[in-house]
Design a protein around this motif. Structure first.
Motif, PDB file in Angstrom:
ATOM      1  N   GLU A  65       0.831  -1.194   0.000  1.00 31.93           N
ATOM      2  CA  GLU A  65       0.000   0.000   0.000  1.00 31.93           C
ATOM      3  C   GLU A  65       0.868   1.248   0.000  1.00 31.93           C
ATOM      4  O   GLU A  65       1.778   1.386   0.819  1.00 31.93           O
ATOM      5  N   SER A  66       0.597   2.137  -0.938  1.00 26.59           N
ATOM      6  CA  SER A  66       1.386   3.361  -1.041  1.00 26.59           C
ATOM      7  C   SER A  66       0.576   4.430  -1.756  1.00 26.59           C
ATOM      8  O   SER A  66      -0.309   4.120  -2.566  1.00 26.59           O
ATOM      9  N   ASP A  67       0.877   5.679  -1.466  1.00 26.61           N
ATOM     10  CA  ASP A  67       0.256   6.791  -2.186  1.00 26.61           C
ATOM     11  C   ASP A  67       0.859   6.952  -3.575  1.00 26.61           C
ATOM     12  O   ASP A  67       0.322   7.683  -4.405  1.00 26.61           O
ATOM     13  N   ILE A  68       1.973   6.284  -3.832  1.00 28.04           N
ATOM     14  CA  ILE A  68       2.666   6.377  -5.109  1.00 28.04           C
ATOM     15  C   ILE A  68       2.383   5.122  -5.926  1.00 28.04           C
ATOM     16  O   ILE A  68       2.566   4.005  -5.438  1.00 28.04           O
ATOM     17  N   SER A  69       1.914   5.311  -7.155  1.00 26.32           N
ATOM     18  CA  SER A  69       1.592   4.187  -8.039  1.00 26.32           C
ATOM     19  C   SER A  69       2.737   3.942  -9.017  1.00 26.32           C
ATOM     20  O   SER A  69       3.323   4.884  -9.555  1.00 26.32           O
ATOM     21  N   LEU A  70       3.031   2.672  -9.245  1.00 26.22           N
ATOM     22  CA  LEU A  70       3.939   2.263 -10.303  1.00 26.22           C
ATOM     23  C   LEU A  70       3.118   2.076 -11.567  1.00 26.22           C
ATOM     24  O   LEU A  70       2.129   1.336 -11.570  1.00 26.22           O
ATOM     25  N   MET A  71       3.521   2.754 -12.664  1.00 26.73           N
ATOM     26  CA  MET A  71       2.771   2.684 -13.913  1.00 26.73           C
ATOM     27  C   MET A  71       3.700   2.256 -15.043  1.00 26.73           C
ATOM     28  O   MET A  71       4.896   2.598 -15.054  1.00 26.73           O
ATOM     29  N   VAL A  72       3.144   1.509 -16.000  1.00 26.34           N
ATOM     30  CA  VAL A  72       3.928   1.022 -17.137  1.00 26.34           C
ATOM     31  C   VAL A  72       3.141   1.209 -18.423  1.00 26.34           C
ATOM     32  O   VAL A  72       1.914   1.263 -18.427  1.00 26.34           O
ATOM     33  N   ARG A  73       3.868   1.284 -19.535  1.00 26.41           N
ATOM     34  CA  ARG A  73       3.270   1.325 -20.863  1.00 26.41           C
ATOM     35  C   ARG A  73       4.215   0.636 -21.833  1.00 26.41           C
ATOM     36  O   ARG A  73       5.420   0.527 -21.559  1.00 26.41           O
ATOM     37  N   GLY A  74       3.694   0.160 -22.961  1.00 22.14           N
ATOM     38  CA  GLY A  74       4.546  -0.376 -24.002  1.00 22.14           C
ATOM     39  C   GLY A  74       4.320  -1.843 -24.267  1.00 22.14           C
ATOM     40  O   GLY A  74       3.549  -2.526 -23.598  1.00 22.14           O
ATOM     41  N   SER A  75       5.050  -2.349 -25.273  1.00 16.64           N
ATOM     42  CA  SER A  75       4.851  -3.723 -25.730  1.00 16.64           C
ATOM     43  C   SER A  75       5.318  -4.753 -24.724  1.00 16.64           C
ATOM     44  O   SER A  75       4.931  -5.926 -24.806  1.00 16.64           O
ATOM     45  N   ALA A  76       6.161  -4.365 -23.769  1.00 15.26           N
ATOM     46  CA  ALA A  76       6.653  -5.318 -22.773  1.00 15.26           C
ATOM     47  C   ALA A  76       5.931  -5.151 -21.443  1.00 15.26           C
ATOM     48  O   ALA A  76       6.426  -5.576 -20.412  1.00 15.26           O
ATOM     49  N   ALA A  77       4.743  -4.550 -21.472  1.00 20.68           N
ATOM     50  CA  ALA A  77       4.033  -4.251 -20.229  1.00 20.68           C
ATOM     51  C   ALA A  77       3.144  -5.395 -19.764  1.00 20.68           C
ATOM     52  O   ALA A  77       2.486  -5.286 -18.739  1.00 20.68           O
ATOM     53  N   GLY A  78       3.086  -6.522 -20.481  1.00 18.16           N
ATOM     54  CA  GLY A  78       2.250  -7.636 -20.077  1.00 18.16           C
ATOM     55  C   GLY A  78       2.985  -8.557 -19.130  1.00 18.16           C
ATOM     56  O   GLY A  78       3.404  -9.656 -19.494  1.00 18.16           O
ATOM     57  N   LEU A  79       3.158  -8.145 -17.888  1.00 14.81           N
ATOM     58  CA  LEU A  79       3.933  -8.901 -16.916  1.00 14.81           C
ATOM     59  C   LEU A  79       3.107 -10.053 -16.352  1.00 14.81           C
ATOM     60  O   LEU A  79       1.907  -9.920 -16.111  1.00 14.81           O
ATOM     61  N   SER A  80       3.768 -11.184 -16.117  1.00  8.60           N
ATOM     62  CA  SER A  80       3.032 -12.375 -15.699  1.00  8.60           C
ATOM     63  C   SER A  80       3.044 -12.612 -14.201  1.00  8.60           C
ATOM     64  O   SER A  80       2.131 -13.233 -13.666  1.00  8.60           O
ATOM     65  N   GLY A  81       4.080 -12.161 -13.499  1.00  6.84           N
ATOM     66  CA  GLY A  81       4.204 -12.508 -12.092  1.00  6.84           C
ATOM     67  C   GLY A  81       3.979 -11.333 -11.169  1.00  6.84           C
ATOM     68  O   GLY A  81       3.973 -10.178 -11.605  1.00  6.84           O
ATOM     69  N   PRO A  82       3.806 -11.590  -9.864  1.00  6.23           N
ATOM     70  CA  PRO A  82       3.716 -10.489  -8.898  1.00  6.23           C
ATOM     71  C   PRO A  82       5.023  -9.726  -8.871  1.00  6.23           C
ATOM     72  O   PRO A  82       6.107 -10.325  -8.903  1.00  6.23           O
ATOM     73  N   VAL A  83       4.955  -8.423  -8.857  1.00  7.83           N
ATOM     74  CA  VAL A  83       6.149  -7.598  -9.002  1.00  7.83           C
ATOM     75  C   VAL A  83       6.240  -6.567  -7.888  1.00  7.83           C
ATOM     76  O   VAL A  83       5.251  -6.213  -7.243  1.00  7.83           O
ATOM     77  N   MET A  84       7.453  -6.104  -7.699  1.00  6.22           N
ATOM     78  CA  MET A  84       7.704  -4.907  -6.909  1.00  6.22           C
ATOM     79  C   MET A  84       9.020  -4.326  -7.370  1.00  6.22           C
ATOM     80  O   MET A  84       9.990  -5.054  -7.583  1.00  6.22           O
ATOM     81  N   LEU A  85       9.036  -3.015  -7.541  1.00  3.80           N
ATOM     82  CA  LEU A  85      10.273  -2.319  -7.863  1.00  3.80           C
ATOM     83  C   LEU A  85      11.015  -2.064  -6.558  1.00  3.80           C
ATOM     84  O   LEU A  85      10.465  -1.452  -5.635  1.00  3.80           O
ATOM     85  N   SER A  86      12.233  -2.541  -6.473  1.00  3.31           N
ATOM     86  CA  SER A  86      13.021  -2.341  -5.266  1.00  3.31           C
ATOM     87  C   SER A  86      13.006  -0.866  -4.847  1.00  3.31           C
ATOM     88  O   SER A  86      13.152   0.011  -5.708  1.00  3.31           O
ATOM     89  N   PRO A  87      12.846  -0.577  -3.563  1.00  4.26           N
ATOM     90  CA  PRO A  87      12.906   0.818  -3.120  1.00  4.26           C
ATOM     91  C   PRO A  87      14.215   1.507  -3.491  1.00  4.26           C
ATOM     92  O   PRO A  87      14.260   2.727  -3.614  1.00  4.26           O
ATOM     93  N   MET A  88      15.275   0.741  -3.716  1.00  3.22           N
ATOM     94  CA  MET A  88      16.555   1.331  -4.095  1.00  3.22           C
ATOM     95  C   MET A  88      16.594   1.733  -5.566  1.00  3.22           C
ATOM     96  O   MET A  88      17.519   2.414  -6.005  1.00  3.22           O
ATOM     97  N   ALA A  89      15.589   1.300  -6.336  1.00  2.00           N
ATOM     98  CA  ALA A  89      15.501   1.673  -7.746  1.00  2.00           C
ATOM     99  C   ALA A  89      14.415   2.712  -7.993  1.00  2.00           C
ATOM    100  O   ALA A  89      14.203   3.111  -9.141  1.00  2.00           O
TER     101      ALA A  89
END
Length: 298
Positions: free
Chosen positions: A272-296
């Motif tokens: 849960e966060s006030d900040i949303s991760l958003m994606v676009r493009g031909s490689a945006a069909g991700l199959s697994g549960p994801v999280m962007l490391s806080p260090m990235a």
């Protein structure tokens, strides 16, 4: 140049980080808008050389508006993907409502498409602003669970690193250049600049070097949990080896990236966060549960 910019006597500039006064003007814009001082990057080797800023400046050199893209190669579902991140979007109050931000977004997204990026990534607290441009929110999952049995403390030096130490900064940058992505599901493959900035801006982040593995571990802890934020190294250590090296026996482990390379599997929990991760493009069909490391994060 847009009619709005022309009516205010603004000048459009692109790819201007090589001009110190223009870079300083962007630093001032971001500090005035968000209260962060990104000039600290000068201590860490300067801004990301892949960055492509798009901005408007007034006749005195003040940055009126900016939106930047940068190269952010990603590992996605086991494949190296040419991705671009977008950041540093801001408009000074006196120039808002004039279409400048929309103009700069169009320029940046057009640059992304021309360069052949397969995936666009951004973090925002206003996701509706970016949906018309093809972005969608990607829910993030952190991973919780009991720790694995820790290995016996391994040989080698375990040393805390400091971002006030030039030698430690050089070490971290070298390790990041040679790193293996922390996950094959979803992970940044480079981004030394953001790793260092995030480590600097969050005083609770601890950076520890395991010389036996030539790995930098980014982590936090509280009374009951060990929070693993990122691993930078040529190989990804099992969680049991990390806990053994640190001589930690927590009640609970929290991992803030897909743990497919940790030899450990936690329970998924929506982050849960006030900040949303958003994606676009031909490689945006991700199959697994994801999280962007806080260090990235950017």
């Amino acid at each position: 140049m847009t009619a709005a910019a022309n009516s205010h006597g603004l000048t459009f500039r692109q790819d201007y980080f090589g001009d110190p006064p223009a870079w300083a003007a962007l630093v001032a814009l971001l500090e005035d808008t968000f209260g962060i001082d990104v000039s600290i990057q000068d201590r860490f080797g300067g801004p990301d050389p892949t960055s492509m800023p798009f901005g408007y400046f007034d006749e005195s050199g003040v940055s009126a508006a900016n939106f930047s893209g940068f190269s952010m190669p990603m590992m996605v579902d086991g494949r190296l993907v040419k991705a671009a991140g977008f950041q540093s979007g801001a408009v000074r109050p006196q120039w808002r409502g004039q279409g400048l931000y929309r103009d700069l977004m169009n320029r940046a997204f057009g640059w992304c498409d021309e360069q052949g990026f397969e995936l666009g990534i951004l973090l925002t607290d206003k996701p509706a602003m970016y949906e018309p441009y093809g972005f969608r929110v990607l829910p993030q999952q952190r991973f919780l669970g009991a720790p694995p049995p820790a290995e016996t403390r391994l040989a080698g030096t375990v040393r805390e690193l400091s971002l006030d130490n030039a030698g430690d900064i050089t070490l971290i940058r070298r390790v990041l250049r040679e790193r293996t992505p922390v996950s094959s599901v979803f992970a940044a493959t480079a981004q030394a600049e953001m790793f260092l900035l995030n480590g600097f801006f969050d005083p609770d982040v601890r950076l520890t070097y395991l010389d036996q593995f030539e790995a930098v571990i980014a982590w936090k802890e509280d009374e009951t949990s060990f929070q693993l934020l990122d691993i930078a190294g040529k190989t990804i250590l099992p969680l049991s080896a990390i806990l053994g090296s640190f001589d930690r026996r927590p009640d609970r482990v929290e991992v803030f990236f897909p743990p497919d390379r940790l030899d450990w599997q936690g329970t998924q929990e929506t982050f849960e966060s006030d900040i949303s991760l958003m994606v676009r493009g031909s490689a945006a069909g991700l199959s697994g549960p994801v999280m962007l490391s806080p260090m990235a994060e950017f």
